[in-house]
Design an enzyme around this catalytic site. Structure first.
Site, PDB file in Angstrom:
ATOM      1  N   SER A   1       3.990   2.030   8.522  1.00 37.70           N
ATOM      2  CA  SER A   1       3.748   1.121   7.413  1.00 37.70           C
ATOM      3  C   SER A   1       5.050   0.885   6.663  1.00 37.70           C
ATOM      4  CB  SER A   1       2.704   1.707   6.460  1.00 37.70           C
ATOM      5  OG  SER A   1       1.440   1.734   7.072  1.00 37.70           O
TER       6      SER A   1
ATOM      7  N   HIS B   1       0.814  -1.217   0.000  1.00 37.86           N
ATOM      8  CA  HIS B   1       0.000   0.000   0.000  1.00 37.86           C
ATOM      9  C   HIS B   1       0.843   1.260   0.000  1.00 37.86           C
ATOM     10  CE1 HIS B   1       0.231  -0.353   4.535  1.00 37.86           C
ATOM     11  NE2 HIS B   1       0.250   0.960   4.451  1.00 37.86           N
TER      12      HIS B   1
ATOM     13  N   ASP C   1       1.222  -7.800   1.915  1.00 37.39           N
ATOM     14  CA  ASP C   1       1.366  -6.344   1.802  1.00 37.39           C
ATOM     15  C   ASP C   1       2.841  -5.933   1.667  1.00 37.39           C
ATOM     16  OD1 ASP C   1       0.900  -3.635   1.835  1.00 37.39           O
ATOM     17  OD2 ASP C   1      -0.353  -3.657   3.615  1.00 37.39           O
TER      18      ASP C   1
END
Length: 710
Positions: free
Chosen positions: A646, A84, A220
């Site tokens: 992240s 992402h 991810d």
């Protein structure tokens, strides 16, 4: 000066609250955390994590773009981050003919790696506390304006002194609500190339449904590479640039993890607000979060329909929709968590203790702070709601938001300046139209006008919107349709024609354009009734926060150990462990490929399983990445993380990479405001799943060969 020295002494002698909570500055790990971390299982030292004079883990961690973290995993500058985090670049390079979103992208050589203009990565070279120098530069009894100006001047001097004639950058940032200051010297690279990414069905498996949720089986991750110029230094893109040679890269563990194992996350957490007063939390729970949830929910509903209607719209809007929905779902969990944690009541109890302490010690400077917070938030709360409606709803249409910038053209008196601005705007037109759909944006405008008109107090509705409501009898879909049909902004060629050969006669055309008139009306409302007043009360609150924090540090320094996140490099540590989200439910630590296959839903794009991945599962062709007859995908740990973390490396007790942080559990999203060790968990991709996808699914073994696997 005595007060400055007292504050520094208090801050220097803080100690951790407990393992799990806290986002710690690596500069002070040896002093504050090393013993606690080693007791928790860590087998390396604070100097291995952060050192200025020798290679350390900090040299393998970068700020990726403007809001994520990435880590180096090879001697050839190979970067690993979340899917992402890299998705914006993946989308940019995708088209219907080269659909890297649905099909993935795997370069088979360095020559095939794709340049990513505008993407940067930033290393921390060193950090240094400069509190005494900054506070010393503030005149005794200075007004807030003089204080701010003094801090700005001395910060620029400190930054300039720090970098000299080098190619480095530097910035002084404030901590503990402007009670403490640190210098950060950085090195930024701009030649970054896309190396590989899985298809969205792997990278975003579970989609919005599983976002913030456990168990999660999202793969991810995405991979990039840093390229450098002569001397291994930053350089603009050039075919002559070569892969960057890192000072440090992470070895990768193949040994796996067990419940109770030590974990450390190293990255750039964006924003937390752990020390807010109760009235601020109340404003968030009752107004800010619900308002954002309502507006974004409407946008998501509309964008989901558009994405499902065609591949062209899917490619244009899926990344935008994901950004919108990420916060939308997080805020829902945040409200529930804050209520379940009784956060407001807890903070009210803390504030009562603060009042008692201030009264007993005759601390007149602090007695008025909490009452002032009450008064300030009475003004702040309606203003922030109005501001959210302006920014999220009124300017929810991308085209209307773009048109707002043409105020500069209308308000500039010089013809030469107008012509120059017109050329600048003209250069942006094709990029705008390539990135939006007029049909979708028209629907957004109609939906957001309707929502704004029916939700806002009459004093916050511009006359232009009143006119549209009256003219179209509340039918904002018809209003939006007519506006787009008559505005030259909604037609690429008409907009080019307007901007090229610009002359003063065109100003009247601009001012009569219906999209411009609407954008101007909302912008003027914001300028006259919201922005200045909101800025004033935010400044007042900032002063109160600084005063409240300094008082709490004097009252009980042990209760405020770590500073709030502010996109600076931090360490957080905990252990692999599950949690109990609610009565009768217990989550274990791990998710696997078996769980992914169980979730397959051929009717849902969110739970689509690629045929090749299913074939690998059916044949059990897992290579060296198998554990108990399956492939591990994700795991839970009690590391205190937030947005910005992240892509952060998750490191084991011996300093090896075991995972990539990518999410938090929904029941723990209130950790930005109130950390709860029993329910706050970060979700990380097991590094072995990344290796499995790169090796067995993508067949890109050249990348595996670059890495150091233990």
């Amino acid at each position: 000066m005595k007060k400055i020295l007292l504050l520094l002494l208090i801050l220097a002698n803080q100690s951790p609250l407990f393992a799990g909570e806290g986002m710690w500055l690596p500069l002070f790990l040896e002093q504050l955390n090393e013993k606690d971390m080693q007791t928790a299982g860590m087998k390396f030292t604070a100097a291995d994590i952060y050192s200025v004079n020798s290679s350390s883990m900090k040299d393998g961690v970068v700020l990726f773009g403007r809001g994520c973290t990435a880590e180096l995993i090879s001697p050839e500058g190979l970067l690993l981050t979340n899917y992402h985090c890299g998705f914006g670049q993946i989308q940019t390079h995708s088209s219907v003919d080269h659909d890297y979103i649905n099909n993935g992208f795997w370069s088979q050589s360095m020559k095939e790696e794709i340049p990513c203009p505008g993407l940067t990565v930033t290393f921390i070279i060193r950090m240094e506390e400069v509190t005494e120098r900054v506070l010393h530069a503030i005149p005794e009894g200075a007004s807030e304006a003089i204080r701010a100006a003094s801090v700005k001047v001395v910060s620029e001097e400190i930054s300039k002194d720090a970098i000299g004639n080098t190619h480095y950058d530097a910035q002084v940032k404030s901590f503990y609500n402007d009670n403490r200051y640190f210098l950060f010297v950085t090195e930024q690279f701009s030649d970054i190339r896309l190396v590989g990414s899985p298809p969205v069905s792997i990278g975003r498996f579970g989609g919005d449904t599983d976002n913030w949720m456990w168990p999660s089986q999202a793969g991810d991750f995405s991979m990039f590479r840093i390229y450098a110029g002569p001397g291994n230094k930053p350089a603009p893109y050039s075919a002559a640039n070569v892969p960057y040679k890192p000072r440090y890269y992470f070895p990768i563990s193949m040994k796996g993890i067990q419940p109770g194992d030590f974990t450390m996350v190293y990255g750039f957490p964006a924003v937390t607000n752990e020390y807010l007063p109760s009235v601020a939390v109340k404003s968030i729970v009752e107004v800010t979060d619900p308002t954002l949830i309502m507006i974004r929910g409407k946008k998501i509903e509309l964008l989901n329909k558009a994405i499902a209607s065609s591949d062209t719209l899917r490619i244009k809007y899926i990344a935008k929709k994901d950004r919108i929905s990420n916060g939308w779902k997080k805020w829902q969990g945040e409200i529930l968590g804050l209520k379940k944690n009784n956060t407001i009541a807890k903070k009210e109890a803390e504030e009562q203790d603060f009042r008692s302490w201030a009264a007993k010690g005759r601390q007149q400077d602090f007695i008025w702070v909490l009452d002032s917070f009450e008064l300030a938030y009475r003004r702040y709360t309606p203003l922030i709601r109005a501001s959210i409606f302006i920014n999220e709803a009124a300017f929810g249409s991308e085209l209307l938001n773009y048109v707002k910038g043409y105020d500069k053209l209308a308000d500039t008196s010089s013809l030469a300046s107008r012509k120059a601005l017109a050329l600048t705007f003209d250069a942006s037109v094709d990029g705008l139209f390539n990135d939006i759909s007029i049909k979708v944006d028209k629907e957004l405008l109609a939906s957001m006008m309707q929502l704004y008109f029916t939700s806002m107090d009459s004093s916050m509705i511009p006359v232009e919107l009143y006119k549209l409501n009256e003219q179209y009898h509340g039918n904002f879909s018809k209003a939006a349709n007519d506006i787009f049909n008559t505005s030259f902004f909604a037609d690429r060629e008409k907009l080019h024609s307007f901007l090229r050969g610009f002359n003063s006669k065109k100003i009247k055309q601009l001012k009569n354009d219906p999209l411009y008139k609407l954008a101007r009306a909302f912008d003027e409302l914001a300028q006259t009734k919201i922005n200045d007043q909101l800025a004033d009360v935010k400044n007042e609150i900032a002063i109160l926060n600084r005063k409240y924090m300094s008082g709490r540090l004097l009252m009980a320094p042990e209760s405020i150990s770590y500073p709030d996140a502010n996109s600076t490099l931090r360490v957080t540590y905990g252990k692999v462990e599950g949690y109990v989200p609610r009565d009768g439910v217990q989550y274990t630590c791990f998710s696997t490929l078996d769980g992914l296959i169980e979730k397959e839903d051929t009717a849902s794009s969110e739970f689509h399983v690629p045929s090749k991945l299913k074939a690998l599962y059916m044949s059990k062709d897992y290579g060296p990445y198998t554990v108990n007859g399956t492939v591990p995908i994700s795991f839970l740990a009690s590391n205190h993380t937030t947005g910005g973390n992240s892509g952060s490396p998750v490191i084991n007790a011996t300093g090896e990479l075991i995972g990539i942080n990518y999410d938090r559990v929904w029941e723990g999203t209130m950790s930005d405001l109130d950390y709860d060790i029993s329910r706050c968990r970060n979700i990380s991709l097991d590094i072995r799943y990344m290796l499995f996808i790169v090796d067995k699914f993508a067949g890109c073994t050249r990348l595996i060969d670059e890495m150091h696997l233990n």
